[in-house]
Enzyme design. Structure first.
Site, mmCIF file in Angstrom:
data_model
loop_
_atom_site.group_PDB
_atom_site.id
_atom_site.type_symbol
_atom_site.label_atom_id
_atom_site.label_comp_id
_atom_site.label_asym_id
_atom_site.label_seq_id
_atom_site.Cartn_x
_atom_site.Cartn_y
_atom_site.Cartn_z
ATOM 1 N N CYS A 84 0.839 -1.200 0.000
ATOM 2 C CA CYS A 84 0.000 0.000 0.000
ATOM 3 C C CYS A 84 0.876 1.253 0.000
ATOM 4 O O CYS A 84 1.582 1.510 -0.960
ATOM 5 C CB CYS A 84 -0.968 -0.060 1.179
ATOM 6 S SG CYS A 84 -2.380 1.018 0.978
ATOM 7 N N HIS A 107 -3.615 -5.987 0.959
ATOM 8 C CA HIS A 107 -3.033 -6.134 2.300
ATOM 9 C C HIS A 107 -2.949 -7.586 2.758
ATOM 10 O O HIS A 107 -3.820 -8.047 3.500
ATOM 11 C CB HIS A 107 -3.864 -5.336 3.305
ATOM 12 C CG HIS A 107 -3.693 -3.864 3.169
ATOM 13 N ND1 HIS A 107 -2.583 -3.203 3.634
ATOM 14 C CD2 HIS A 107 -4.480 -2.932 2.599
ATOM 15 C CE1 HIS A 107 -2.690 -1.906 3.366
ATOM 16 N NE2 HIS A 107 -3.831 -1.715 2.729
ATOM 17 N N GLU A 162 -1.097 -8.660 4.994
ATOM 18 C CA GLU A 162 -0.881 -8.674 6.447
ATOM 19 C C GLU A 162 -2.197 -8.606 7.215
ATOM 20 O O GLU A 162 -2.228 -8.850 8.418
ATOM 21 C CB GLU A 162 0.067 -7.528 6.855
ATOM 22 C CG GLU A 162 -0.538 -6.130 6.947
ATOM 23 C CD GLU A 162 -0.669 -5.408 5.604
ATOM 24 O OE1 GLU A 162 -0.733 -6.079 4.555
ATOM 25 O OE2 GLU A 162 -0.744 -4.154 5.618
#
Lengths: 222, 738, 82
Positions: free
Chosen positions: A86, A196, A198
């Site tokens: 990002c 994302h 994560e």
């Protein structure tokens, strides 16, 4: 696997990245403040999401001029694995470590939703735990994820297999050229991506497909 | 502006001070006040800061409980969640600024509530909001929706807090006064809570954060004034938010608090420096002396008056342990934020302000702060309405088409267009974001525990019967928390009303507070923080009374939390609670039939408590597969939402004892729809009976459409399309105000 | 010395914001507007008094930070420029 996360003023997904890395690698990553000038000797350097410097000039632009960036460039040249997610991806393009630029979403609005993500090249250090062409559900959350690059650059990216992940047909949330969601550098040791992984590592997140991205790096290092 | 300005009656009126209030100022000051002093009084004594019209009634609310560590009066309430952790939360309005400048008004509203939470020492973990807009076809509505959503999103997204839920509603009464109520919750350790009460004489008062400019001068006064058609001229008073600075301020404050340097801390919100300095001193029974020459300024030549009333954002005031000053300064230098000693605490109970060596104000601090004027305004109770019988309300010609219309209407359709602009996932702890009954967020660092959040109120009930409406707002919020399986712990209230100087409006306020108090007491759901926004009127027309309730619940095991979606075909669908078909004030009566009539459903608090406890126990015992509370639109709308969420249909047999329109769309309270494996239904119904909880099976989930016995099947695809379609279609229409 | 810097998108780079503005103007009934491109404008105060040196400094400022030359062009106008 040893890892480090670079934190800029305005980073805001650094805790998510630290948590994911610790959960998956079993080792607590180091945190590196942007004002430092050297990086620890680690296997993976991560640049987290957020709004570094408020994204006030262009996303990632001011962070890309931080003191730590010289060391980051040296690490990239040396072949250290670097992951920018990002805002981290935006910083990597602004430093020139990755080609192209991330512009305002075509819809002009911030978008946070789950998209379908296609593994466009499963033969990278970041995607080898996936199958080629595999499609996973993965969240995106950004305002400036519209990947742009001049035609010759695009031809090179596509030709060299540098497009690692792509938004599956019909789910491109931001107008990116060729549905590009993430790219590697020519050497393949640096990945920048808008989605994302994560935030996709445990059942609570609604899926764990993001783990394999980190596990790929663990495997590549071994 | 020098202090030599003559104080005229016009000037006094412009500061929103009434003649009797000015008389009291003369008495307290012992002379004609300076212009700076007049500004300070107007800021401290306006409705927004002093709660002068509502205080008498707010005192009646239940605010204590076993888990309540800090109740109303601080920046936010603090509630114990075990393991040494506390949740810190509050809801606050930013209505007037959001109407004048939607993006910035909403953004700074979010910024303000986040600051309230981290001022207490808590890291914000969840944001929600209650947004209310005018009629969709009003010329300004689309522009305001677009701006407010952008503002809410931009601030929270950049700051890094997940926005996990809220309400979005439309009503013509908000045409000239949109409501932006922002809720935030944070996590802290029980022994790491910071308060605003100053302690110790002669200690340094430190200014932290962004520099001071001329933003929002008299924002707090604006928030206590009615609008007229010239309101758009007031635009320059709106503050600009800087979420980047706020994120730095958060990290710097939390780092600073760990050093032990902070004795007291207060964020600069409405009437910035004035309110924060006076509150800290007055609470601690201390005087405060400020030297404005030390205040970091963004603009040149600012006067004492301007500095005292500036509402520049992202600023804090703190009483510092002087032995730790160097350490504290280093933290703020690291984060590139201003740090300046701007004054000290004194023992004379005076509030004194100096500029260029001249004393610009010297006022009694207690009278400014916690002894500000208080009114017992006359109030007239809202007259009773005539109840409307279910069989007097016509049945729909085609129940399927009516359901599709309702679920695809501005009131009941999906808010996905809104929440996809909010980062719902950041911090990695969101189990359930917007779109369910309540948001479910893991307690960071805890393996199992979760917190749940919901914001609710039904203004059309409140206007018809403020007491029942107040009760219902609390009950629905409590029910939404319960439907996820959590135990509701405590609540915050955001009371939005019209002009309290009108006895009928005051009657609404008094009635709603009475209902809220009664429900909170019965449900063991104390109010620990809150905010009042009055004068929400334009050209004499007030908004619907809108006392929004934000609630927090605790899940001991987050893995057991429930969502609303049907999980698989063939499961039993059971309704908990009595379905009597109450259609007064219902969505069906008002929005489908266009009749604004009848009485709202009665809230039986004992039934709410019993039904809620039964559902919660069943969830915690792992017996259920889905749960949804029944509210706006009634049973059939609730079923449709469960079907859409799971993309699974159902076969339903309506209860023939109740007229179909009442069974389908009645809004009787204390109800839930639950699903569970078919073979477990009998035992579950038997247990309900034994517990004295009304429960009946109305059908089962099934692949395909939503089928009602005796009616044509209702296409799940059509329902989904209608539900998801309204908002994007509305927002994509041409807008001449952009 | 004062300088004004304009940063604009290169030709061929999609400008969704400019497009949205043009679309909105069209809906406002403002006819005759064919296209809008959005850019950035900076006012810079320099202590440098030598124009050539100032120009060189600003050129570096633009390349290093103000413009992303992958997608943007820039123009520098010094005080006294026509």
């Amino acid at each position: 696997m040893k890892s480090a996360v670079i934190v800029f003023p305005g980073s805001n997904r650094e805790r998510d990245m630290l948590y994911a890395l610790e959960q998956i690698t079993g080792t607590k990553p180091q945190t590196v403040w942007h004002a430092e000038t050297s990086l620890p000797d680690v296997d993976l350097i991560a640049l987290p999401g957020g709004f570094s410097y408020g994204d006030y000039l262009r996303s990632g632009a001011i962070a890309a001029r931080s003191p730590i960036i010289a060391a980051l460039k040296a690490a990239a040249d040396k072949g250290t694995r670097i992951l920018g997610v990002c805002n981290g991806f935006q910083v990597l393009t602004e430093t020139g470590i990755l080609p192209g630029a991330l512009m305002r979403n075509a819809g002009l609005k911030f978008v946070c939703k789950t998209v379908r993500l296609e593994i466009a090249n499963a033969n990278t250090d970041f995607t080898r735990a996936y199958k080629q062409g595999e499609i996973i559900d993965c969240p995106v959350s950004h305002h400036d994820g519209n990947f742009f690059i001049q035609e010759d650059g695009l031809t090179r990216l596509e030709g060299e297999g540098q497009v690692a992940v792509r938004y599956a047909e019909g789910t491109n949330p931001n107008g990116s050229l060729n549905d590009i969601a993430g790219i590697t550098n020519a050497a393949g040791n640096v990945l920048g991506m808008m989605p994302h992984p994560e935030n996709l590592i445990e059942d609570l997140n609604g899926g764990t497909a993001g783990r394999r991205l980190f596990e790929s790096v663990v495997e590549a290092i071994a | 502006m020098s202090n030599a300005v003559e104080i005229t009656p016009e000037l006094i009126a412009e500061h929103g001070l009434k003649p009797d209030e000015y008389a009291r100022i003369l008495e307290l000051t012992g002379r004609v006040p300076t212009i700076t002093e007049l500004g300070i009084y107007s800021a401290m004594w306006n409705e927004h800061c002093s709660y002068k019209s509502s205080k008498k009634w707010l005192r009646t609310l239940p605010t204590k409980g076993e888990r309540v560590l800090v109740g109303p009066g601080e920046n936010a309430g603090v509630v114990d969640i075990g393991d040494g952790d506390v949740v810190v939360f509050k809801m606050e309005s930013h209505n007037h600024p959001s109407y004048i400048s939607p993006v910035q008004g909403a953004a700074t509203g979010v910024g303000g509530i986040l600051r309230d939470v981290f001022t207490m020492g808590a890291r914000p973990i969840a944001a929600l909001n209650a947004l209310r807009f005018g009629a969709p076809d009003h010329e300004k509505t689309r522009h305001i929706v677009s701006g407010v959503v952008e503002g809410v999103g931009s601030y929270g997204n950049s700051f890094g807090v997940p926005t996990v839920g809220g309400e979005v509603n439309f009503d013509p009464s908000y045409n000239g006064n949109c409501l932006v109520n922002a809720f935030a919750a944070g996590l802290a350790k029980a022994d790491g809570i910071f308060l605003s009460e100053a302690k110790g004489v002669g200690l340094p008062i430190v200014y932290l954060g962004s520099k001071t400019g001329r933003d929002g001068i008299h924002g707090a006064t604006m928030a206590s004034a009615e609008f007229d058609d010239d309101s758009e001229e007031k635009r320059p008073t709106v503050q600009i938010g800087d979420p980047f600075a706020e994120k730095l301020l958060l990290e710097a404050c939390l780092e600073l608090m760990k050093t032990g340097a902070v004795i007291a801390i207060q964020d600069m919100g409405a009437a910035g420096l004035t309110c924060s300095a006076v509150e800290m001193g007055a609470k601690g029974n201390l005087g405060v002396e400020l030297n404005l020459d030390m205040v970091p300024c963004r603009e040149e030549g600012m006067t004492a008056y301007e500095m005292m009333l500036s509402e520049s954002q992202e600023r804090m005031l703190m009483v510092l342990d002087p032995s730790k000053q160097a350490e504290a300064e280093a933290v703020f230098e690291k984060w590139d934020l201003s740090f300046a000693v701007v004054g000290k605490t004194t023992d004379d109970l005076r509030f004194r302000v100096f500029r260029h060596g001249e004393e610009m104000a010297n006022l009694p601090i207690k009278e400014l702060g916690d002894e500000a004027p208080e009114y017992d305004r006359p109030s007239i109770p809202t007259p009773n309405r005539t109840p409307i019988a279910t069989h007097d309300v016509p049945a729909p010609k085609d129940i399927g088409a009516t359901l599709i219309d309702m679920i695809g209407s501005h009131q009941l359709s999906s808010r996905r267009w809104v929440w996809e602009q909010y980062d719902q996932l950041i911090q990695g702890n969101t189990k359930q974001g917007p779109g369910g009954d309540a948001a479910v967020v893991r307690v960071d660092g805890n393996e199992k525990k979760g917190l749940t959040f919901a914001v609710d109120v039904t203004p059309r009930y409140c206007v018809a019967d403020p007491i029942e409406g107040g009760k219902q707002a609390v009950a629905e919020c409590w029910r939404n928390l319960t439907a996820t399986g959590s135990l509701p712990l405590a609540a915050t209230d955001n009371l939005n009303f019209g002009n309290p100087e009108k006895p009928d409006i005051m009657g609404q306020l008094v009635g709603c507070i009475e209902g809220i108090g009664e429900a909170c007491l019965a449900l063991d759901f104390p109010i620990v923080s809150g905010n009042v926004s009055l004068y929400n009127e334009t050209n004499g027309e007030g908004i619907l009374p809108t006392p929004a309730i934000g609630g927090v619940g605790l899940l001991e095991d987050i893995n057991k939390s429930m969502s609303i979606s049907f999980k698989q075909a063939g499961e039993a669908i059971i309704v908990i609670g009595k379905t009597e078909g109450h259609l007064g004030c219902s969505t069906y009566l008002r929005d489908v039939l266009g009749r604004n009539e009848g009485t709202p459903p009665t809230v039986d608090l004992a039934a709410e408590k019993a039904h809620g406890a039964f559902v919660r126990d069943a969830i915690q015992a792992g017996r259920l597969t889905a749960t949804h509370d029944v509210s706006d639109g009634g049973l059939l709308v609730a079923l449709a939402k469960m079907a859409i969420a799971g993309q699974i249909g159902a076969h339903i047999t309506p209860n023939a004892d109740v007229p179909l329109q009442g069974w389908a769309f009645g809004e009787d309270q204390a109800r839930y729809i639950v699903t569970l494996p078919a073979q477990a239904a009998d035992a579950f119904l038997a247990d309900a009976k034994a517990a004295g909880v009304p429960a009946s099976q109305i059908g089962q989930t099934a692949q395909g459409d939503l089928k009602l016995e005796g009616s044509a099947p209702i296409s799940l695809a059509s329902l989904t399309q209608a539900y998801e379609g309204w908002f994007p279609t509305y927002m994509a229409a041409p807008d001449i105000n952009e | 010395m004062k300088a004004r810097i304009k940063v604009t998108l290169k030709n061929g780079v999609l400008d969704p914001q400019g497009k949205a503005i043009a679309h909105s103007l069209d809906q406002l009934g403002m006819s005759g507007i064919d296209d809008v491109r959005q850019g950035k404008y900076f006012e810079v105060d320099l202590s440098e008094t030598d124009r050539t040196k100032a120009q060189a400094t600003l050129d570096e400022v633009c390349r290093k930070l103000l413009a992303n030359t992958v997608i943007e062009n820039y123009t520098i106008e010094l005080d006294g420029d026509a």
